[in-house]
Write a protein that holds these residues in place. Structure first.
Motif, PDB file in Angstrom:
ATOM      1  N   SER A 280       0.821  -1.201   0.000  1.00 46.76           N
ATOM      2  CA  SER A 280       0.000   0.000   0.000  1.00 46.76           C
ATOM      3  C   SER A 280       0.861   1.259   0.000  1.00 46.76           C
ATOM      4  O   SER A 280       0.603   2.209  -0.742  1.00 46.76           O
ATOM      5  CB  SER A 280      -0.927  -0.013   1.215  1.00 46.76           C
ATOM      6  OG  SER A 280      -1.682   1.160   1.294  1.00 46.76           O
ATOM      7  N   ILE A 281       1.893   1.268   0.814  1.00 52.26           N
ATOM      8  CA  ILE A 281       2.792   2.420   0.869  1.00 52.26           C
ATOM      9  C   ILE A 281       3.554   2.572  -0.444  1.00 52.26           C
ATOM     10  O   ILE A 281       3.695   3.684  -0.965  1.00 52.26           O
ATOM     11  CB  ILE A 281       3.755   2.301   2.064  1.00 52.26           C
ATOM     12  CG1 ILE A 281       2.963   2.424   3.370  1.00 52.26           C
ATOM     13  CG2 ILE A 281       4.848   3.369   2.006  1.00 52.26           C
ATOM     14  CD1 ILE A 281       3.756   2.089   4.611  1.00 52.26           C
ATOM     15  N   ALA A 282       4.024   1.466  -1.002  1.00 53.01           N
ATOM     16  CA  ALA A 282       4.760   1.529  -2.268  1.00 53.01           C
ATOM     17  C   ALA A 282       3.881   2.067  -3.399  1.00 53.01           C
ATOM     18  O   ALA A 282       4.316   2.911  -4.189  1.00 53.01           O
ATOM     19  CB  ALA A 282       5.291   0.143  -2.632  1.00 53.01           C
ATOM     20  N   ILE A 283       2.642   1.608  -3.462  1.00 51.41           N
ATOM     21  CA  ILE A 283       1.714   2.112  -4.484  1.00 51.41           C
ATOM     22  C   ILE A 283       1.447   3.598  -4.246  1.00 51.41           C
ATOM     23  O   ILE A 283       1.431   4.397  -5.188  1.00 51.41           O
ATOM     24  CB  ILE A 283       0.402   1.305  -4.483  1.00 51.41           C
ATOM     25  CG1 ILE A 283       0.655  -0.116  -4.979  1.00 51.41           C
ATOM     26  CG2 ILE A 283      -0.659   1.992  -5.340  1.00 51.41           C
ATOM     27  CD1 ILE A 283      -0.526  -1.049  -4.807  1.00 51.41           C
ATOM     28  N   GLY A 284       1.271   3.975  -2.992  1.00 49.83           N
ATOM     29  CA  GLY A 284       1.040   5.382  -2.665  1.00 49.83           C
ATOM     30  C   GLY A 284       2.207   6.260  -3.078  1.00 49.83           C
ATOM     31  O   GLY A 284       2.012   7.345  -3.636  1.00 49.83           O
TER      32      GLY A 284
ATOM     33  N   VAL B   9       4.576  10.322  -6.510  1.00 55.97           N
ATOM     34  CA  VAL B   9       5.684  10.853  -7.309  1.00 55.97           C
ATOM     35  C   VAL B   9       5.251  11.106  -8.751  1.00 55.97           C
ATOM     36  O   VAL B   9       5.535  12.166  -9.320  1.00 55.97           O
ATOM     37  CB  VAL B   9       6.899   9.893  -7.261  1.00 55.97           C
ATOM     38  CG1 VAL B   9       7.951  10.301  -8.275  1.00 55.97           C
ATOM     39  CG2 VAL B   9       7.499   9.859  -5.863  1.00 55.97           C
ATOM     40  N   VAL B  10       4.558  10.166  -9.348  1.00 54.59           N
ATOM     41  CA  VAL B  10       4.247  10.255 -10.772  1.00 54.59           C
ATOM     42  C   VAL B  10       3.056  11.179 -11.052  1.00 54.59           C
ATOM     43  O   VAL B  10       3.133  12.040 -11.931  1.00 54.59           O
ATOM     44  CB  VAL B  10       3.980   8.854 -11.359  1.00 54.59           C
ATOM     45  CG1 VAL B  10       3.521   8.937 -12.795  1.00 54.59           C
ATOM     46  CG2 VAL B  10       5.236   8.003 -11.239  1.00 54.59           C
ATOM     47  N   TYR B  11       1.967  11.028 -10.311  1.00 52.40           N
ATOM     48  CA  TYR B  11       0.745  11.735 -10.661  1.00 52.40           C
ATOM     49  C   TYR B  11       0.498  13.019  -9.877  1.00 52.40           C
ATOM     50  O   TYR B  11       0.015  14.000 -10.423  1.00 52.40           O
ATOM     51  CB  TYR B  11      -0.472  10.818 -10.498  1.00 52.40           C
ATOM     52  CG  TYR B  11      -0.477   9.687 -11.479  1.00 52.40           C
ATOM     53  CD1 TYR B  11      -0.720   9.926 -12.825  1.00 52.40           C
ATOM     54  CD2 TYR B  11      -0.228   8.392 -11.074  1.00 52.40           C
ATOM     55  CE1 TYR B  11      -0.715   8.896 -13.742  1.00 52.40           C
ATOM     56  CE2 TYR B  11      -0.223   7.348 -11.978  1.00 52.40           C
ATOM     57  CZ  TYR B  11      -0.468   7.611 -13.311  1.00 52.40           C
ATOM     58  OH  TYR B  11      -0.457   6.585 -14.208  1.00 52.40           O
ATOM     59  N   LEU B  12       0.786  13.025  -8.598  1.00 51.42           N
ATOM     60  CA  LEU B  12       0.389  14.158  -7.778  1.00 51.42           C
ATOM     61  C   LEU B  12       1.415  15.279  -7.721  1.00 51.42           C
ATOM     62  O   LEU B  12       1.046  16.440  -7.591  1.00 51.42           O
ATOM     63  CB  LEU B  12       0.053  13.681  -6.354  1.00 51.42           C
ATOM     64  CG  LEU B  12      -1.104  12.696  -6.273  1.00 51.42           C
ATOM     65  CD1 LEU B  12      -1.315  12.242  -4.847  1.00 51.42           C
ATOM     66  CD2 LEU B  12      -2.378  13.325  -6.815  1.00 51.42           C
ATOM     67  N   THR B  13       2.695  14.946  -7.773  1.00 54.75           N
ATOM     68  CA  THR B  13       3.714  15.986  -7.634  1.00 54.75           C
ATOM     69  C   THR B  13       4.559  16.153  -8.887  1.00 54.75           C
ATOM     70  O   THR B  13       5.549  16.869  -8.866  1.00 54.75           O
ATOM     71  CB  THR B  13       4.635  15.688  -6.436  1.00 54.75           C
ATOM     72  OG1 THR B  13       5.315  14.456  -6.663  1.00 54.75           O
ATOM     73  CG2 THR B  13       3.850  15.636  -5.140  1.00 54.75           C
ATOM     74  N   GLU B  14       4.181  15.503  -9.947  1.00 57.80           N
ATOM     75  CA  GLU B  14       4.868  15.613 -11.233  1.00 57.80           C
ATOM     76  C   GLU B  14       6.375  15.398 -11.109  1.00 57.80           C
ATOM     77  O   GLU B  14       7.183  16.239 -11.491  1.00 57.80           O
ATOM     78  CB  GLU B  14       4.544  16.951 -11.888  1.00 57.80           C
ATOM     79  CG  GLU B  14       3.068  17.104 -12.178  1.00 57.80           C
ATOM     80  CD  GLU B  14       2.721  18.459 -12.741  1.00 57.80           C
ATOM     81  OE1 GLU B  14       3.617  19.297 -12.920  1.00 57.80           O
ATOM     82  OE2 GLU B  14       1.528  18.677 -12.998  1.00 57.80           O
ATOM     83  N   PHE B  15       6.745  14.292 -10.524  1.00 59.63           N
ATOM     84  CA  PHE B  15       8.118  13.810 -10.408  1.00 59.63           C
ATOM     85  C   PHE B  15       8.992  14.620  -9.443  1.00 59.63           C
ATOM     86  O   PHE B  15      10.211  14.579  -9.533  1.00 59.63           O
ATOM     87  CB  PHE B  15       8.788  13.698 -11.781  1.00 59.63           C
ATOM     88  CG  PHE B  15       8.123  12.684 -12.658  1.00 59.63           C
ATOM     89  CD1 PHE B  15       8.384  11.335 -12.498  1.00 59.63           C
ATOM     90  CD2 PHE B  15       7.213  13.073 -13.621  1.00 59.63           C
ATOM     91  CE1 PHE B  15       7.763  10.385 -13.291  1.00 59.63           C
ATOM     92  CE2 PHE B  15       6.585  12.140 -14.422  1.00 59.63           C
ATOM     93  CZ  PHE B  15       6.860  10.796 -14.253  1.00 59.63           C
TER      94      PHE B  15
ATOM     95  N   VAL C 195       3.951  12.702   0.185  1.00 52.87           N
ATOM     96  CA  VAL C 195       2.525  12.592  -0.122  1.00 52.87           C
ATOM     97  C   VAL C 195       2.134  11.130  -0.344  1.00 52.87           C
ATOM     98  O   VAL C 195       1.097  10.673   0.145  1.00 52.87           O
ATOM     99  CB  VAL C 195       2.167  13.441  -1.367  1.00 52.87           C
ATOM    100  CG1 VAL C 195       0.759  13.160  -1.854  1.00 52.87           C
ATOM    101  CG2 VAL C 195       2.338  14.914  -1.065  1.00 52.87           C
ATOM    102  N   GLY C 196       2.967  10.384  -1.047  1.00 49.61           N
ATOM    103  CA  GLY C 196       2.679   8.980  -1.307  1.00 49.61           C
ATOM    104  C   GLY C 196       2.652   8.129  -0.059  1.00 49.61           C
ATOM    105  O   GLY C 196       1.818   7.237   0.087  1.00 49.61           O
ATOM    106  N   THR C 197       3.569   8.407   0.865  1.00 53.89           N
ATOM    107  CA  THR C 197       3.571   7.681   2.136  1.00 53.89           C
ATOM    108  C   THR C 197       2.293   7.943   2.910  1.00 53.89           C
ATOM    109  O   THR C 197       1.678   7.025   3.457  1.00 53.89           O
ATOM    110  CB  THR C 197       4.801   8.076   2.982  1.00 53.89           C
ATOM    111  OG1 THR C 197       5.981   7.784   2.236  1.00 53.89           O
ATOM    112  CG2 THR C 197       4.834   7.323   4.299  1.00 53.89           C
TER     113      THR C 197
END
Length: 68
Positions: free
Chosen positions: A21-25, A30-36, A44-46
């Motif tokens: 779950s944490i890895a997917i988050g 990284v990819v979608y919410l903060t544009e890398f 945010v993902g954590t």
């Protein structure tokens, strides 16, 4: 939550689901919410992964109590 549930149904051990779950988050952060932006994306993902894991656990525990 849905992705983790699908992974669980695929036969992955329950003990690894919070880490997944944490890895997917983190990946989504990284990819979608903060544009890398790596630092912000990991943070945010954590938070997303832990939230999804806690929400799933809380919902599961609530449903189990109702059944008894």
């Amino acid at each position: 939550m849905g992705l983790v549930e699908a992974i669980k149904r695929a036969g992955v051990s329950k003990q690894f689901l919070p880490l997944i779950s944490i890895a997917i988050g983190i990946a989504i952060g990284v990819v979608y919410l903060t544009e890398f932006d790596l630092k912000q994306g990991v943070l945010v993902g954590t938070i997303l992964g832990l939230s999804a894991s806690g929400l799933y656990s809380g919902t599961k525990n609530t449903m189990e109590r109702e059944d008894k």
